[in-house]
Enzyme design. Structure first.
Site, PDB file in Angstrom:
ATOM      1  N   HIS A   1     172.574  11.302 -28.600  1.00  0.00           N
ATOM      2  CA  HIS A   1     171.457  10.680 -27.894  1.00  0.00           C
ATOM      3  C   HIS A   1     171.986  10.003 -26.644  1.00  0.00           C
ATOM      4  CE1 HIS A   1     167.857   8.292 -27.186  1.00  0.00           C
ATOM      5  NE2 HIS A   1     167.243   9.179 -27.948  1.00  0.00           N
TER       6      HIS A   1
ATOM      7  N   ASP B   1     165.467  13.623 -35.073  1.00  0.00           N
ATOM      8  CA  ASP B   1     165.085  15.013 -35.290  1.00  0.00           C
ATOM      9  C   ASP B   1     165.904  15.713 -36.357  1.00  0.00           C
ATOM     10  OD1 ASP B   1     163.011  15.083 -33.478  1.00  0.00           O
ATOM     11  OD2 ASP B   1     164.406  15.273 -31.808  1.00  0.00           O
TER      12      ASP B   1
HETATM   13  N1  CMC Z   1     176.491  18.743 -30.203  1.00  0.00           N
HETATM   14  C1  CMC Z   1     177.713  18.880 -29.662  1.00  0.00           C
HETATM   15  N2  CMC Z   1     178.190  18.153 -28.656  1.00  0.00           N
HETATM   16  C2  CMC Z   1     177.373  17.223 -28.162  1.00  0.00           C
HETATM   17  C3  CMC Z   1     176.066  17.022 -28.658  1.00  0.00           C
HETATM   18  C4  CMC Z   1     175.639  17.814 -29.728  1.00  0.00           C
HETATM   19  N3  CMC Z   1     174.416  17.668 -30.248  1.00  0.00           N
HETATM   20  N4  CMC Z   1     175.485  16.034 -27.958  1.00  0.00           N
HETATM   21  C5  CMC Z   1     176.369  15.631 -27.047  1.00  0.00           C
HETATM   22  N5  CMC Z   1     177.523  16.358 -27.164  1.00  0.00           N
HETATM   23  C6  CMC Z   1     178.763  16.156 -26.383  1.00  0.00           C
HETATM   24  C7  CMC Z   1     178.623  16.707 -24.972  1.00  0.00           C
HETATM   25  O1  CMC Z   1     179.008  18.055 -24.896  1.00  0.00           O
HETATM   26  C8  CMC Z   1     179.544  15.796 -24.210  1.00  0.00           C
HETATM   27  O2  CMC Z   1     180.877  16.190 -24.483  1.00  0.00           O
HETATM   28  P1  CMC Z   1     182.025  16.018 -23.352  1.00  0.00           P
HETATM   29  O3  CMC Z   1     182.093  14.565 -23.058  1.00  0.00           O
HETATM   30  O4  CMC Z   1     183.250  16.591 -23.983  1.00  0.00           O
HETATM   31  O5  CMC Z   1     181.549  16.826 -22.164  1.00  0.00           O
HETATM   32  C9  CMC Z   1     179.350  14.442 -24.887  1.00  0.00           C
HETATM   33  O6  CMC Z   1     178.958  14.759 -26.230  1.00  0.00           O
HETATM   34  C10 CMC Z   1     178.297  13.579 -24.235  1.00  0.00           C
HETATM   35  O7  CMC Z   1     177.079  14.288 -24.227  1.00  0.00           O
HETATM   36  P2  CMC Z   1     176.113  14.431 -22.988  1.00  0.00           P
HETATM   37  O8  CMC Z   1     175.532  15.805 -22.982  1.00  0.00           O
HETATM   38  O9  CMC Z   1     176.770  13.926 -21.750  1.00  0.00           O
HETATM   39  O10 CMC Z   1     175.000  13.378 -23.420  1.00  0.00           O
HETATM   40  P3  CMC Z   1     173.553  13.249 -22.816  1.00  0.00           P
HETATM   41  O11 CMC Z   1     173.196  11.813 -22.939  1.00  0.00           O
HETATM   42  O12 CMC Z   1     173.446  13.879 -21.476  1.00  0.00           O
HETATM   43  O13 CMC Z   1     172.659  14.128 -23.825  1.00  0.00           O
HETATM   44  C11 CMC Z   1     171.324  14.784 -25.655  1.00  0.00           C
HETATM   45  C12 CMC Z   1     171.945  13.617 -24.892  1.00  0.00           C
HETATM   46  C13 CMC Z   1     170.340  14.242 -26.689  1.00  0.00           C
HETATM   47  C14 CMC Z   1     170.544  15.696 -24.682  1.00  0.00           C
HETATM   48  C15 CMC Z   1     172.451  15.582 -26.343  1.00  0.00           C
HETATM   49  O14 CMC Z   1     173.136  14.747 -27.253  1.00  0.00           O
HETATM   50  C16 CMC Z   1     171.909  16.816 -27.066  1.00  0.00           C
HETATM   51  O15 CMC Z   1     171.695  17.864 -26.424  1.00  0.00           O
HETATM   52  N6  CMC Z   1     171.701  16.736 -28.424  1.00  0.00           N
HETATM   53  C17 CMC Z   1     171.128  17.823 -29.166  1.00  0.00           C
HETATM   54  C18 CMC Z   1     169.640  17.885 -28.934  1.00  0.00           C
HETATM   55  C19 CMC Z   1     168.906  16.792 -29.666  1.00  0.00           C
HETATM   56  O16 CMC Z   1     169.110  16.552 -30.845  1.00  0.00           O
HETATM   57  N7  CMC Z   1     167.976  16.141 -28.939  1.00  0.00           N
HETATM   58  C20 CMC Z   1     167.090  15.129 -29.526  1.00  0.00           C
HETATM   59  C21 CMC Z   1     167.263  13.772 -28.930  1.00  0.00           C
HETATM   60  S1  CMC Z   1     166.422  12.527 -29.891  1.00  0.00           S
HETATM   61  C22 CMC Z   1     164.758  12.899 -29.782  1.00  0.00           C
HETATM   62  C23 CMC Z   1     164.224  12.884 -28.409  1.00  0.00           C
HETATM   63  O17 CMC Z   1     164.525  11.967 -27.628  1.00  0.00           O
HETATM   64  O18 CMC Z   1     163.446  13.758 -28.077  1.00  0.00           O
END
Ligand code: CMC
Length: 436
Positions: free
Chosen positions: A313, A371
């Site tokens: 998140h 989720d």
């Molecule tokens: N699986 C694997 N790696 C992950 C995941 C994941 N679910 N989430 C984040 N990472 C890694 C990402 O690759 C990055 O790694 P590195 O630093 O080595 O490049 C690190 O963790 C930081 O992630 P980020 O993508 O910079 O984080 P963000 O704040 O931009 O993204 C997120 C947040 C929710 C989009 C992401 O965690 C994600 O895609 N999660 C899966 C989808 C999900 O479950 N979304 C629901 C969110 S809660 C309900 C809602 O708000 O709608």
């Protein structure tokens, strides 16, 4: 917004004069540096794609402490709201700032109940869609179309219009979501039955038929109500920011909420519940618990493009408090339905355990979000996977409206208009076609 005693000073290594920037304090959470005059003072913009460090608004509705894993609606912890209040109490709280007293509660429930039906023409509009259309595609259209049906509440600057549009949206979303479902199934639409609770009525419109009486199961009713409460608001997330930006042009509330529905659909946001369940299905189909190790390996491989859906998140760097409550609900629903040995639930628990011990997830502070378990609960209730995000949209509608109304009432509100760092071609002239 309170001016802090200290200021921020921005200095430049090229000898340009430094500038002092005011700092404001909220009631809790990080202070903000006010950069509104920065361009006028320096001729420079700030650069923050994804809003990693930018507060786009002040707000008094929802507060998240991502490190603690705390979520407050108007100051009340989500755990208390989920156990002591129902969804309509929560709607009242988000819209009005306080929980309703007894008579306010009765009046609000009656008001919402009086608006559950949709214009009869809506069903003819719905008929234009393919039966196999994704419910989120249908809902984006239906919600946007509300502005064509309710012309008397489309002036966003009129508080009376905003109020009635808010009630209409909250009341009609369950009717629209269930209509989208019934249409896909080829079953007759069920009209709302107003002596049922908000969640009970939705269950009946989803799973009842005109051929027999539908008895609402109180455990499922409570579970659904909790899903609604947990998804009701989440401060300035992507869809809420979309609603604010869309509404900032002065468009009508239904159009702004339709923009929120469209944004929510994406798998990184509301679509994650659908994506998480599909992921569990895929692992199960490939061999279940045995295959978790292999799957986690893929997730950790940046080139695979595979993510552990329902994990991670932008704000929570600790367990999402909604995920804990959802897991509890999951246990209750599965026990009620005799599905304690549900293989997907077992798989989800095992996957969570392994991920929480893995260095990749630990070092990045990736925890289950709401989720991760909500899909399992919805599936057990009988909601089809492609409708999960529609249920999320139904629940989040109140948050979108509360945030939209807060924005319109904010004296500092302006049309949202981000700036850019331009990296394209400088001015050039069009030559002859032969020279292109
Ligand atoms: N699986 C694997 N790696 C992950 C995941 C994941 N679910 N989430 C984040 N990472 C890694 C990402 O690759 C990055 O790694 P590195 O630093 O080595 O490049 C690190 O963790 C930081 O992630 P980020 O993508 O910079 O984080 P963000 O704040 O931009 O993204 C997120 C947040 C929710 C989009 C992401 O965690 C994600 O895609 N999660 C899966 C989808 C999900 O479950 N979304 C629901 C969110 S809660 C309900 C809602 O708000 O709608």
């Amino acid at each position: 917004m309170k001016l802090a005693d200290n200021k921020a000073t921005l200095s430049f290594s090229n000898g340009s004069p430094s500038v002092d920037l005011p700092v404001y304090q909220g009631s809790i959470g990080p202070d903000v540096i006010d950069i509104r005059k920065l361009y006028a003072q320096t001729g420079m913009f700030t650069y923050d794609p994804g809003f990693l460090s930018t507060a786009a608004t002040q707000s008094a509705i929802t507060y998240i402490d991502g490190d603690k894993g705390e979520l407050l609606y108007r100051g009340y912890p989500i755990e208390q709201l989920a156990t002591k209040c129902d969804y309509l109490d929560t709607c009242y709280l988000l819209l009005n700032g306080e929980l309703p007293n007894e008579s306010e509660r009765t009046d609000f429930h009656k008001l919402v109940t009086n608006h559950t039906m949709v214009n009869e023409q809506m069903q003819f509009f719905l008929r234009g869609f393919r039966r196999d259309a994704h419910p989120m595609a249908v809902l984006t259209g239906l919600v946007g179309a509300l502005s064509a049906f309710y012309h008397d509440s489309t002036d966003i600057n009129n508080p009376k219009h905003r109020e009635i549009a808010a009630i209409r949206l909250i009341a009609k979303m369950p009717t629209l979501v269930s209509m989208a479902y019934k249409y896909g199934m080829g079953q007759p639409y069920m009209y709302p039955q107003n002596d049922l609770s908000y969640a009970g009525n939705f269950l009946r419109m989803m799973f009842g038929t005109p051929c027999e009486e539908y008895k609402v199961n109180p455990v499922l009713e409570r579970a659904l109500d909790r899903i609604f409460i947990l998804h009701a608001d989440h401060e300035q997330n992507a869809s809420t920011s979309t609603v604010r930006l869309c509404g900032s042009s002065g468009t009508n509330p239904f159009a702004a909420i339709a923009a929120g529905v469209a944004c929510l659909w994406g798998p990184a946001h509301g679509g994650a519940n659908e994506a998480a369940l599909n992921m569990l299905h895929d692992i199960q189909a490939q061999g279940g618990v045995e295959k978790i190790g292999e799957f986690i390996k893929q997730v950790k491989d940046k080139n695979s493009g595979v993510k552990l859906m329902g994990f991670g998140h932008r704000v929570y760097k600790n367990y999402d408090p909604r995920a804990k409550l959802m897991q509890e609900t999951c246990n209750e629903v599965l026990a009620e339905l005799g599905l304690e040995n549900d293989p997907l639930f077992k798989l989800a628990k095992e996957l969570e355990k392994i991920a929480l011990e893995d260095e990749y997830f630990v070092s990045r502070k990736l925890y289950p979000n709401v989720d991760f378990y909500s899909g399992i609960v919805q599936r057990a209730i009988g909601i089809p996977v492609n409708l999960f995000t529609g249920v999320f949209a139904l629940a989040r509608t109140v948050g979108w409206i509360a945030q939209l109304n807060e924005m319109i009432g904010d004296p500092e509100y302006k049309i949202g208009r981000p700036r850019q760092l331009f990296t394209g071609s400088e001015r050039r002239d069009i030559g002859t076609v032969a020279k292109r």
